[in-house]
Write a protein that holds these residues in place. Structure first.
Motif, mmCIF file in Angstrom:
data_model
loop_
_atom_site.group_PDB
_atom_site.id
_atom_site.type_symbol
_atom_site.label_atom_id
_atom_site.label_comp_id
_atom_site.label_asym_id
_atom_site.label_seq_id
_atom_site.Cartn_x
_atom_site.Cartn_y
_atom_site.Cartn_z
ATOM 1 N N PHE A 1 -1.052 -4.745 -10.064
ATOM 2 C CA PHE A 1 -1.601 -3.609 -9.053
ATOM 3 C C PHE A 1 -3.232 -3.633 -9.345
ATOM 4 O O PHE A 1 -3.668 -2.993 -8.594
ATOM 5 C CB PHE A 1 -0.712 -2.353 -9.359
ATOM 6 C CG PHE A 1 0.547 -2.567 -8.481
ATOM 7 C CD1 PHE A 1 0.496 -2.194 -7.226
ATOM 8 C CD2 PHE A 1 1.823 -2.739 -9.233
ATOM 9 C CE1 PHE A 1 1.621 -2.163 -6.433
ATOM 10 C CE2 PHE A 1 2.913 -2.699 -8.264
ATOM 11 C CZ PHE A 1 2.933 -2.409 -7.235
ATOM 12 N N LYS A 2 -3.516 -3.801 -10.696
ATOM 13 C CA LYS A 2 -4.877 -3.707 -10.881
ATOM 14 C C LYS A 2 -5.783 -4.838 -10.147
ATOM 15 O O LYS A 2 -6.668 -4.218 -9.517
ATOM 16 C CB LYS A 2 -5.119 -3.927 -12.589
ATOM 17 C CG LYS A 2 -6.876 -3.767 -12.893
ATOM 18 C CD LYS A 2 -6.887 -4.184 -14.432
ATOM 19 C CE LYS A 2 -8.219 -4.050 -14.660
ATOM 20 N NZ LYS A 2 -8.590 -4.528 -15.965
ATOM 21 N N THR B 1 -5.875 -3.665 -6.670
ATOM 22 C CA THR B 1 -6.704 -2.635 -6.325
ATOM 23 C C THR B 1 -8.123 -3.312 -6.251
ATOM 24 O O THR B 1 -9.088 -3.094 -5.418
ATOM 25 C CB THR B 1 -6.656 -1.502 -7.321
ATOM 26 O OG1 THR B 1 -5.276 -0.964 -7.528
ATOM 27 C CG2 THR B 1 -7.672 -0.353 -6.917
ATOM 28 N N GLU B 2 -8.394 -3.922 -7.346
ATOM 29 C CA GLU B 2 -9.601 -4.754 -7.298
ATOM 30 C C GLU B 2 -10.169 -5.462 -6.121
ATOM 31 O O GLU B 2 -11.207 -5.596 -5.632
ATOM 32 C CB GLU B 2 -10.065 -5.500 -8.542
ATOM 33 C CG GLU B 2 -9.798 -4.815 -10.040
ATOM 34 C CD GLU B 2 -9.837 -5.731 -11.294
ATOM 35 O OE1 GLU B 2 -9.584 -6.660 -10.854
ATOM 36 O OE2 GLU B 2 -10.192 -5.079 -12.145
ATOM 37 N N ILE C 1 -4.978 -2.671 -2.009
ATOM 38 C CA ILE C 1 -4.416 -1.583 -1.857
ATOM 39 C C ILE C 1 -5.550 -0.607 -2.323
ATOM 40 O O ILE C 1 -6.629 -0.758 -2.917
ATOM 41 C CB ILE C 1 -3.408 -1.160 -2.816
ATOM 42 C CG1 ILE C 1 -3.551 -1.524 -4.248
ATOM 43 C CG2 ILE C 1 -2.054 -2.012 -2.226
ATOM 44 C CD1 ILE C 1 -2.777 -1.603 -5.335
ATOM 45 N N THR C 2 -5.265 0.778 -1.858
ATOM 46 C CA THR C 2 -6.476 1.679 -2.172
ATOM 47 C C THR C 2 -6.177 2.828 -3.439
ATOM 48 O O THR C 2 -7.136 3.187 -3.889
ATOM 49 C CB THR C 2 -6.595 2.872 -0.867
ATOM 50 O OG1 THR C 2 -5.262 3.281 -0.650
ATOM 51 C CG2 THR C 2 -6.912 1.897 0.341
ATOM 52 N N LYS C 3 -4.786 2.667 -3.620
ATOM 53 C CA LYS C 3 -4.754 3.412 -4.682
ATOM 54 C C LYS C 3 -3.650 2.667 -5.802
ATOM 55 O O LYS C 3 -2.553 2.207 -5.242
ATOM 56 C CB LYS C 3 -3.946 4.826 -4.463
ATOM 57 C CG LYS C 3 -3.718 5.751 -5.699
ATOM 58 C CD LYS C 3 -2.911 7.207 -4.990
ATOM 59 C CE LYS C 3 -2.920 8.096 -6.255
ATOM 60 N NZ LYS C 3 -2.241 9.396 -5.670
ATOM 61 N N ASN C 4 -3.985 2.766 -7.171
ATOM 62 C CA ASN C 4 -3.122 2.035 -7.930
ATOM 63 C C ASN C 4 -1.910 2.964 -8.754
ATOM 64 O O ASN C 4 -2.071 3.745 -9.325
ATOM 65 C CB ASN C 4 -4.164 1.649 -9.564
ATOM 66 C CG ASN C 4 -3.536 0.487 -10.265
ATOM 67 O OD1 ASN C 4 -2.135 0.546 -10.204
ATOM 68 N ND2 ASN C 4 -4.033 -0.036 -10.838
ATOM 69 N N GLU D 1 -8.964 -4.942 -3.206
ATOM 70 C CA GLU D 1 -9.110 -4.020 -2.025
ATOM 71 C C GLU D 1 -7.846 -4.233 -1.172
ATOM 72 O O GLU D 1 -7.719 -3.944 0.119
ATOM 73 C CB GLU D 1 -10.343 -3.991 -1.343
ATOM 74 C CG GLU D 1 -11.604 -3.554 -2.194
ATOM 75 C CD GLU D 1 -12.626 -3.599 -1.499
ATOM 76 O OE1 GLU D 1 -12.680 -3.927 -0.156
ATOM 77 O OE2 GLU D 1 -13.710 -3.005 -2.018
ATOM 78 N N ASN E 1 0.756 -1.225 -0.007
ATOM 79 C CA ASN E 1 -0.282 -0.141 0.026
ATOM 80 C C ASN E 1 0.624 1.180 0.070
ATOM 81 O O ASN E 1 0.315 2.357 -0.303
ATOM 82 C CB ASN E 1 -0.863 0.052 1.121
ATOM 83 C CG ASN E 1 -2.151 0.684 0.914
ATOM 84 O OD1 ASN E 1 -2.811 0.549 -0.241
ATOM 85 N ND2 ASN E 1 -2.626 1.260 1.906
#
Length: 250
Positions: free
Chosen positions: A42-43, A46-47, A51-54, A49, A6
């Motif tokens: 990283f996609k 993110t999907e 991590i909050t930002k790609n 959840e 993250n």
């Protein structure tokens, strides 16, 4: 990077790619491949959840020189098939199947004998993402395939197997080795690359030369992205230009 997922930023990614370029001396194409893999990772993070930002959203691919990849000449195809036919029923069956279906090597080696509809000259393959699609072959490929299957004395369900006992299912690498060995059997093939993907490219190019619509060609070979199919336009355009020159200039 000694950071949690993250905490990784776009700057971190750029620093890593710069290191690959300047220290590891990776080519632009290699860096683009790394970028594509990181983008997918990283996609997904993110999907799901994690991590909050790609951090990959602002990372672009490098521009690389597009080189037209070679296909076979008519003469080379004839020589390869003659050599394969002389060597074994299996080898000519594989060469013709690759040439006439445009399948990926992984799709072909996964096929079983029961998957082949000899009467309809077709079969179902499972492409990337287990996507199902029908592929078709011509009479010549059907004859070679039938002769090979009728010559088999093993009970392996696989469509193509090794030539030696215990006749295991052929792997991607085994097919590649077999194709490479064909080029060593005739001096006229010296320096000519013979690999599964070149036959796939040959299949696409020949369809484009016959003015088959691009979307239909993409469906036949299982391309999700038309740009992948368009990569063969270089060969197609070159062939058309040569044909026009012979017709109007010679």
């Amino acid at each position: 990077m000694n950071k949690s997922l993250n905490e990784i930023t776009t700057g971190d990614i750029r620093g890593y790619l710069a290191h690959c370029k300047l220290v590891r001396h990776n080519t632009d194409q290699t860096i683009n491949n790394k970028t594509r893999m990181l983008r997918g990772l990283f996609k997904w993070l993110t999907e799901e959840e994690y991590i909050t930002k790609n951090p990959m959203l602002k990372i672009k691919d490098n521009k690389v020189e597009h080189r037209v990849k070679e296909v076979f000449t008519d003469e080379q195809i004839t020589i390869v098939k003659d050599v394969a036919k002389e060597h074994s029923l299996r080898d000519i069956a594989i060469v013709d199947f690759l040439h006439r279906t445009g399948v990926r090597i992984s799709e072909m080696v996964a096929l079983n004998r029961d998957d082949i509809d000899m009467h309809g000259r077709q079969c179902i393959v499972y492409g990337k993402g287990r996507k199902e699609r029908p592929v078709y072959f011509n009479g010549e490929a059907a004859v070679h395939l039938k002769e090979y299957l009728e010559s088999r004395i093993d009970d392996n369900p696989a469509l193509f197997v090794g030539s030696r006992a215990p006749h295991k299912r052929m792997t991607d690498d085994a097919v590649r080795v077999m194709l490479k060995s064909l080029s060593e059997m005739d001096k006229r093939l010296n320096g000519i690359a013979i690999n599964p993907h070149k036959w796939r490219r040959q299949f696409v190019t020949e369809l484009l030369e016959k003015d088959v619509p691009l979307t239909l060609v993409a469906d036949l070979v299982g391309h999700n992205n038309l740009n992948t199919t368009k990569d063969n336009y270089g060969n197609y355009s070159r062939s058309k230009a040569k044909e026009a020159h012979r017709k109007y200039v010679s």
